[in-house]
Design a protein around this motif. Structure first.
Motif, PDB file in Angstrom:
ATOM      1  N   ALA A  65       1.060  -1.051  -0.241  1.00 29.29           N
ATOM      2  CA  ALA A  65       0.070   0.055   0.128  1.00 29.29           C
ATOM      3  C   ALA A  65       0.873   1.185  -0.107  1.00 29.29           C
ATOM      4  O   ALA A  65       0.514   2.118  -0.592  1.00 29.29           O
ATOM      5  CB  ALA A  65      -0.891  -0.040   1.206  1.00 29.29           C
ATOM      6  N   LYS A 107       2.564   1.577  -3.575  1.00 30.15           N
ATOM      7  CA  LYS A 107       1.337   2.298  -4.512  1.00 30.15           C
ATOM      8  C   LYS A 107       0.932   3.574  -3.968  1.00 30.15           C
ATOM      9  O   LYS A 107      -0.038   4.088  -4.687  1.00 30.15           O
ATOM     10  CB  LYS A 107       0.252   1.192  -4.427  1.00 30.15           C
ATOM     11  CG  LYS A 107       0.423  -0.275  -4.829  1.00 30.15           C
ATOM     12  CD  LYS A 107       0.903  -0.429  -6.402  1.00 30.15           C
ATOM     13  CE  LYS A 107      -0.551  -0.206  -7.435  1.00 30.15           C
ATOM     14  NZ  LYS A 107      -0.067  -0.395  -8.944  1.00 30.15           N
ATOM     15  N   LYS A 108       1.523   4.179  -3.184  1.00 27.13           N
ATOM     16  CA  LYS A 108       0.864   5.435  -2.494  1.00 27.13           C
ATOM     17  C   LYS A 108      -0.231   5.728  -2.144  1.00 27.13           C
ATOM     18  O   LYS A 108      -0.909   6.647  -2.257  1.00 27.13           O
ATOM     19  CB  LYS A 108       1.555   6.550  -3.629  1.00 27.13           C
ATOM     20  CG  LYS A 108       2.943   6.378  -4.111  1.00 27.13           C
ATOM     21  CD  LYS A 108       3.307   7.705  -4.796  1.00 27.13           C
ATOM     22  CE  LYS A 108       4.889   7.661  -5.481  1.00 27.13           C
ATOM     23  NZ  LYS A 108       5.946   7.349  -4.401  1.00 27.13           N
ATOM     24  N   LYS A 109      -0.769   4.643  -1.819  1.00 27.55           N
ATOM     25  CA  LYS A 109      -2.314   4.648  -1.175  1.00 27.55           C
ATOM     26  C   LYS A 109      -2.141   4.964   0.271  1.00 27.55           C
ATOM     27  O   LYS A 109      -3.091   5.228   1.035  1.00 27.55           O
ATOM     28  CB  LYS A 109      -2.926   3.282  -1.063  1.00 27.55           C
ATOM     29  CG  LYS A 109      -2.934   2.605  -2.562  1.00 27.55           C
ATOM     30  CD  LYS A 109      -4.009   3.453  -3.356  1.00 27.55           C
ATOM     31  CE  LYS A 109      -4.069   2.701  -4.792  1.00 27.55           C
ATOM     32  NZ  LYS A 109      -5.009   3.603  -5.597  1.00 27.55           N
ATOM     33  N   ILE A 110      -0.891   4.930   0.909  1.00 31.57           N
ATOM     34  CA  ILE A 110      -0.602   5.516   2.375  1.00 31.57           C
ATOM     35  C   ILE A 110       0.496   5.909   2.634  1.00 31.57           C
ATOM     36  O   ILE A 110       1.570   5.680   1.840  1.00 31.57           O
ATOM     37  CB  ILE A 110      -1.045   4.327   3.352  1.00 31.57           C
ATOM     38  CG1 ILE A 110      -1.239   4.862   4.808  1.00 31.57           C
ATOM     39  CG2 ILE A 110       0.091   3.309   3.238  1.00 31.57           C
ATOM     40  CD1 ILE A 110      -1.428   3.641   5.697  1.00 31.57           C
ATOM     41  N   ARG A 140      -7.876   0.215   0.553  1.00 29.82           N
ATOM     42  CA  ARG A 140      -7.476   1.193  -0.324  1.00 29.82           C
ATOM     43  C   ARG A 140      -6.761   0.705  -1.535  1.00 29.82           C
ATOM     44  O   ARG A 140      -6.628   1.431  -2.609  1.00 29.82           O
ATOM     45  CB  ARG A 140      -6.377   2.329   0.022  1.00 29.82           C
ATOM     46  CG  ARG A 140      -6.762   2.885   1.557  1.00 29.82           C
ATOM     47  CD  ARG A 140      -5.906   3.944   2.088  1.00 29.82           C
ATOM     48  NE  ARG A 140      -6.124   4.519   3.315  1.00 29.82           N
ATOM     49  CZ  ARG A 140      -5.610   5.563   3.921  1.00 29.82           C
ATOM     50  NH1 ARG A 140      -4.592   6.056   3.594  1.00 29.82           N
ATOM     51  NH2 ARG A 140      -6.175   6.054   5.250  1.00 29.82           N
ATOM     52  N   LEU A 141      -6.393  -0.552  -1.456  1.00 26.97           N
ATOM     53  CA  LEU A 141      -5.919  -1.443  -2.392  1.00 26.97           C
ATOM     54  C   LEU A 141      -7.070  -2.039  -3.557  1.00 26.97           C
ATOM     55  O   LEU A 141      -8.121  -2.386  -2.834  1.00 26.97           O
ATOM     56  CB  LEU A 141      -4.873  -2.394  -2.232  1.00 26.97           C
ATOM     57  CG  LEU A 141      -3.771  -1.851  -1.672  1.00 26.97           C
ATOM     58  CD1 LEU A 141      -2.938  -3.058  -0.651  1.00 26.97           C
ATOM     59  CD2 LEU A 141      -2.724  -1.322  -2.564  1.00 26.97           C
ATOM     60  N   GLU A 142      -6.717  -2.011  -4.491  1.00 28.85           N
ATOM     61  CA  GLU A 142      -7.605  -2.876  -5.753  1.00 28.85           C
ATOM     62  C   GLU A 142      -7.396  -4.483  -5.551  1.00 28.85           C
ATOM     63  O   GLU A 142      -6.393  -4.696  -5.200  1.00 28.85           O
ATOM     64  CB  GLU A 142      -7.438  -2.426  -7.246  1.00 28.85           C
ATOM     65  CG  GLU A 142      -7.746  -0.944  -7.442  1.00 28.85           C
ATOM     66  CD  GLU A 142      -9.246  -0.733  -7.165  1.00 28.85           C
ATOM     67  OE1 GLU A 142     -10.054  -1.696  -7.686  1.00 28.85           O
ATOM     68  OE2 GLU A 142      -9.650   0.554  -6.986  1.00 28.85           O
ATOM     69  N   ASP A 198      -4.932  -5.619  -7.855  1.00 29.15           N
ATOM     70  CA  ASP A 198      -3.343  -5.348  -7.440  1.00 29.15           C
ATOM     71  C   ASP A 198      -2.756  -6.215  -6.148  1.00 29.15           C
ATOM     72  O   ASP A 198      -1.749  -6.427  -6.164  1.00 29.15           O
ATOM     73  CB  ASP A 198      -3.525  -3.852  -7.009  1.00 29.15           C
ATOM     74  CG  ASP A 198      -3.566  -2.867  -8.171  1.00 29.15           C
ATOM     75  OD1 ASP A 198      -3.333  -3.404  -9.457  1.00 29.15           O
ATOM     76  OD2 ASP A 198      -4.038  -1.648  -7.964  1.00 29.15           O
ATOM     77  N   THR A 249      -5.685  -9.169   3.545  1.00 32.36           N
ATOM     78  CA  THR A 249      -4.583  -8.104   4.042  1.00 32.36           C
ATOM     79  C   THR A 249      -4.028  -8.523   5.238  1.00 32.36           C
ATOM     80  O   THR A 249      -2.879  -8.076   5.405  1.00 32.36           O
ATOM     81  CB  THR A 249      -5.438  -6.698   4.254  1.00 32.36           C
ATOM     82  OG1 THR A 249      -6.184  -6.680   5.056  1.00 32.36           O
ATOM     83  CG2 THR A 249      -5.836  -6.382   2.849  1.00 32.36           C
TER      84      THR A 249
END
Length: 589
Positions: free
Chosen positions: A317, A320-323, A372-374, A377, A418
């Motif tokens: 995460a 992927k710059k989700k956090i 927040r991840l697909e 992905d 997760t």
């Protein structure tokens, strides 16, 4: 001088002489006919029995099975020559021959043989007396020294069949890796013995001999093919650490009254497997009593990794710059509902940093980040790490694990994936995934053979993301708030993660747990990665940090010591004094 009117007159015999010659010829034919009649009719049974007693036999010449070595050329498996000793008894002497038992055997012979074989003289004597004719084994797998002593007695009816017996010096500790052969030491049935059987056993030879009815060789027909010895196998295993790891598993599984456990340790830089061991195990030198103990659980058994998967999903995460790595996550007092299911934390808090989510192993925090991840992905990450596929390390029985297609995931599946539920793997697959954190984002494939110098790598995370997560995992062990403090090692920093996952059985989760710990040390520049899993601890604790952490510590600290890895943190002064303080009292120097 007499003159001959014709040439035939020279060879012509008188009438009397012709009668004498004819009589001799008839007499000769009569003798031959009588002999043939005698042999075919009167001596028929005797000759048939005599003929049946001699056969041409194609005697197998066994090849020498190749050795199996550890990384330091210490033997893990070797074939030792042994002899099956037997007696050929062609007849039984009358009872009046009190000094002679059978053929060339005397009472003195029997007494001496029993002493050399260390067997009961009466049992040996009864075995011989009850055998009127034929061949009997009196001892199998005798040592060459024993055979030599018996050969010196020069007793014709004693026979020696040379064979090879497989011997495993590391016994239970390496049994699951090395495996075993059949009772004759010829065919590999488990482990590396089975995996490389065709290479290890070489090619048999043969020779033709004439033997009698009681297996005595009468003649060698000089028709033979020499055997071709098998090739050796050189592994990456360190038998010193293998033994240490096995004893640690045995100790703590007994202490926590658990079902079983496994441990793996690899070189973090090149993937060499130095330790792969399990408890319970079996002694490959003897008769196996439980087939369940023969399973190499480290690669055959799968489990849901639980919290040991959190560093992987959270790191991705961040990648992927989700956090952001310093972000504060609302953990809703350790409670969240997803798809009609409730996810809870053992130590609830209203909010946590990303570091604290890893340090305190928050399921809610990992779920909030994972959302927040697909799904595509997250599945892509796990697929790239090799979940659901064999590593193909070169061992029989390796399992695939299971990773379902993301298109089949429900909302709750995505959430639990997760923090380590909904996917299963073997222990070696988990170790492979953690090489990412030990090598600045590069994944390294574990390997088991010393001559395999190729290091297979693949980029999974960036160097910066990998280092941040490694620091978070360091806090799991090195800071008091962490769940893995029992894995601390004096003089070395450890980065690791605890796991406590419910067992999935018959379609539902039971009250039993897998307790696990995986980590690397020194965390500043990891030399080794080790993973431990314990199945169903029933006493004192069932948490990964408490049950698996101490086993990790025992294995890792000995590996760092044996390989002279430099310290990367200061030793506690009191501990230092204990280490250098000379022993007193009755201690021997």
């Amino acid at each position: 001088m007499k003159q001959f009117s014709h040439q035939s007159d020279i060879f012509e015999l008188s009438k009397n002489r012709r009668r004498v010659v004819l009589s001799l010829i008839l007499l000769l034919f009569l003798m031959l006919f009588s002999r043939a009649l005698y042999l075919q009719q009167i001596k028929k049974d005797f000759l048939q029995n005599k003929g049946d007693g001699f056969i041409v036999k194609n005697e197998v010449l066994q090849s020498y099975r190749g050795k199996i070595y550890d990384r330091n050329n210490n033997l893990l498996a070797v074939s030792s020559p042994t002899f099956d000793i037997g007696l050929s008894i062609s007849h039984k002497l009358p009872k009046k021959h009190n000094d002679q038992i059978a053929d060339n055997l005397t009472k003195e012979n029997i007494n001496e043989i029993s002493k050399i074989l260390k067997t009961d003289e009466k049992i040996l004597l009864n075995k011989i007396k009850n055998k009127k004719k034929g061949y009997i084994y009196i001892q199998k797998r005798s040592s060459p020294e024993t055979a030599k002593k018996l050969t010196a007695m020069r007793i014709p009816v004693l026979n020696f069949e040379k064979k090879y017996t497989r011997y495993y010096p590391n016994r239970e500790a390496s049994a699951h890796v090395v495996g075993k052969t059949d009772l004759n030491g010829i065919e590999g049935t488990e482990g590396l013995e089975r995996q490389w059987d065709s290479i290890l056993k070489g090619e048999k030879g043969h020779k033709k001999v004439v033997v009698d009815g009681v297996k005595r060789v009468i003649d060698d027909l000089n028709d033979f093919k020499l055997p071709k010895n098998g090739s050796d196998i050189l592994t990456t295993i360190d038998n010193r650490l293998q033994h240490i790891a096995y004893e640690a598993l045995k100790k703590y599984i007994g202490r926590y009254e658990a079902n079983s456990g496994s441990a793996i340790l690899i070189d973090a830089k090149n993937g060499d497997i130095l330790v792969m061991t399990n408890f319970p195990s079996y002694n490959p030198n003897g008769v196996v009593k439980s087939y369940d103990s023969m399973r190499n659980r480290a690669i055959t058994d799968v489990f849901e990794p639980g919290s040991t998967l959190k560093p992987i999903s959270v790191a991705y995460a961040m990648e992927k710059k989700k956090i952001k790595h310093n972000e504060i996550i609302d953990t809703r007092d350790g409670f969240i509902r997803v798809g009609g299911r409730v996810i809870k934390d053992d130590h609830p808090q209203d909010q946590m940093s990303v570091k604290e989510i890893i340090q305190k192993s928050s399921n809610v925090g990992a779920t909030k980040i994972g959302q927040r991840l697909e799904s595509k992905d997250l599945w892509g990450l796990y697929n790239k790490l090799g979940f659901g596929a064999k590593i193909n390390v070169g061992m029989p029985g390796e399992s695939n694990g299971r990773l379902s297609e993301y298109s089949n995931w429900k909302e709750i599946d995505h959430a639990t994936l997760t923090y380590g539920y909904g996917v299963n793997m073997n222990l070696l697959q988990l170790v492979k995934a953690y090489t990412v954190f030990a090598n600045d984002g590069l994944m390294i494939k574990p390997k088991l053979y010393k001559n395999d110098n190729f290091v297979e790598t693949e980029r999974v995370l960036s160097s910066s993301t990998s280092k941040i997560m490694k620091d978070f995992m360091k806090s799991v062990v090195e800071e008091e708030e962490g769940t893995g403090t029992k894995a601390r090692i004096p003089g070395y920093t450890v980065a690791g993660k605890t796991g406590t996952a419910r067992k999935y059985h018959n379609g539902e989760y039971s009250k039993d747990y897998f307790a696990s710990f995986i980590g690397m040390s020194p965390s500043s520049d990891p030399k080794f990665i080790a993973a431990v899993i314990v199945d169903t601890s029933t006493k004192k604790s069932f948490y990964g940090g408490a049950v698996a952490g101490p086993i990790f510590k025992d294995v890792m600290k000995n590996a760092l010591k044996l390989y002279d890895v430099p310290y990367d943190k200061e030793l506690n002064e009191n501990l230092m004094n204990k280490m250098v303080k000379p022993q007193t009292g009755d201690a021997k120097l």
